[in-house]
Design an enzyme around this catalytic site. Structure first.
Site, PDB file in Angstrom:
ATOM      1  CB  ALA A 144      31.277 -19.833   1.546  1.00 29.07           C
TER       2      ALA A 144
ATOM      3  N   GLY B  91      32.745 -16.890  -2.721  1.00 32.02           N
ATOM      4  CA  GLY B  91      33.682 -16.161  -1.876  1.00 32.02           C
ATOM      5  C   GLY B  91      35.106 -16.195  -2.396  1.00 32.02           C
TER       6      GLY B  91
ATOM      7  CD  GLU C 218      31.737 -12.392  -2.578  1.00 32.45           C
ATOM      8  OE1 GLU C 218      31.005 -11.420  -2.341  1.00 32.45           O
ATOM      9  OE2 GLU C 218      31.621 -13.490  -1.981  1.00 32.45           O
TER      10      GLU C 218
ATOM     11  CD  GLU D 157      27.923 -15.878  -4.505  1.00 32.26           C
ATOM     12  OE1 GLU D 157      29.012 -15.641  -3.959  1.00 32.26           O
ATOM     13  OE2 GLU D 157      27.727 -15.737  -5.734  1.00 32.26           O
TER      14      GLU D 157
END
Length: 258
Positions: free
Chosen positions: A65, A110, A113, A133
Site C-alpha cells: 500500500a 495489500g 492480499e 505489515e
C-alpha cells in the site's frame, strides 16, 4: 478512463493492469477506488467472460500500500480503510466470472492480499510474496490474515504473518499459494491459455463453481447443501440441456450462458 489502471478486452478475457510502475504499483486511494469501479464493469459487461489482474512493468505486481496515506489516521479511520478494502476484495472473490492474478514480481502487503482475493494465482519466476505489515506496527487489513490461512494452512500462515518474511515463487508453488510458476515473458500467455479453456465451458456452471467454492469458507452455511442446490439449479438452464445433448450427439456444445 482510469488514472491508475490499464484495461484491455480480447477474446472475452479482460486484462486489468495496475499502472503505477514508478511506485511499484502500490495501492493508494485512487487505485482502490478504480478497482471497485472496474469490477462493476466486469460484473455488468457481458462481453467480459474472465479477468486477469496484473501489474505494470517487470518488477512488481503490487508492492504493498501507499504508506504515506497511513500517517495521522485514527483507529476509526483505519477501520474504515480496512472495511472498504475488504469490500472491494470481496467483490473480486465473489465475482461470477473467473478472476486470475498474474503475479509478475513483488506481491507484498495489500498486493499479496489482492492476489489472494483472486480465484487462483500464477506467478513469474521473479515473483515474491509477503505480508510485512508487522514491520510497520500493523497487521494485514484487506483479508490477508484469513485468506492466507485458507490457502497455505495456519502454521505456515502464522509464521508468514509474524515474521514479515518474503517467500519466492518456488516456495509459493510448494505451499499452494500459486498454481503455476513460469518465466515472466510467458506469464500472461499462460493465464490466457487457462482462461481460454474456462471460457469455452458453460458460464452458468462456472459461476456456480465459484459460488459453491466460496461457501466452503462461510461458517454459517452448509457447503454440501449449497452444492445440492446449485447442482439442481443447473437443470433449468439452457446450457445444461445443450451440454448434455452435445455429449450424446458427439459434438462440441455451444453455450449461451443461459
Amino acid at each position: 478512463m482510469y488514472q491508475s489502471l490499464l484495461t484491455n478486452l480480447e477474446n472475452g478475457i479482460f486484462t486489468i493492469t495496475i499502472n503505477r510502475p514508478d511506485k511499484l504499483n502500490a495501492l493508494n486511494k485512487t487505485v482502490m477506488e478504480e478497482l471497485n469501479v472496474v469490477m462493476d464493469e466486469v460484473y455488468n459487461n457481458d462481453s467480459i467472460r474472465s479477468v486477469i489482474i496484473t501489474g505494470s512493468g517487470q518488477k512488481a505486481f503490487v508492492a504493498g500500500a501507499d504508506i504515506s496515506e497511513f500517517l495521522g489516521l485514527k483507529p476509526a479511520e483505519g477501520m474504515e480503510m480496512a472495511k472498504k478494502g475488504q469490500n472491494i476484495f470481496f467483490k473480486i472473490e465473489r465475482c461470477p466470472k473467473p478472476v486470475v492474478a498474474a503475479v509478475n514480481g513483488f506481491a507484498l502487503g495489500g498486493g499479496c492480499e489482492l492476489a489472494m482475493a483472486c480465484h487462483f494465482r500464477l506467478a513469474s519466476e521473479n515473483a515474491k510474496f509477503g505480508q510485512p505489515e508487522v514491520n510497520l506496527g500493523l497487521i494485514p487489513g484487506y483479508g490477508g490474515t484469513q485468506r492466507l490461512i485458507q490457502l497455505i494452512g495456519k502454521g505456515r500462515a502464522m509464521e508468514f504473518l509474524m515474521t514479515g518474511n518474503m517467500i519466492d515463487a518456488t516456495a509459493a508453488l510448494q505451499y499452494g499459494l500459486v498454481n503455476y510458476v513460469v518465466p515472466l515473458t510467458e506469464l500472461i500467455d499462460k493465464a490466457k491459455s487457462i482462461l481460454t479453456i474456462i471460457n469455452s465451458k458453460a458460464p452458468v456452471a462456472i459461476r456456480k463453481c465459484i459460488d459453491a467454492g466460496n461457501v466452503f469458507y462461510e461458517k454459517n452455511k452448509n457447503g454440501y447443501q449449497a452444492e445440492v442446490d446449485y447442482f439442481g439449479e443447473c437443470f433449468e438452464t439452457e446450457d445444461m440441456q445443450e451440454g448434455a445433448s452435445a455429449f450424446l450427439e458427439k459434438r462440441k456444445p455451444v453455450f449461451k450462458g443461459k
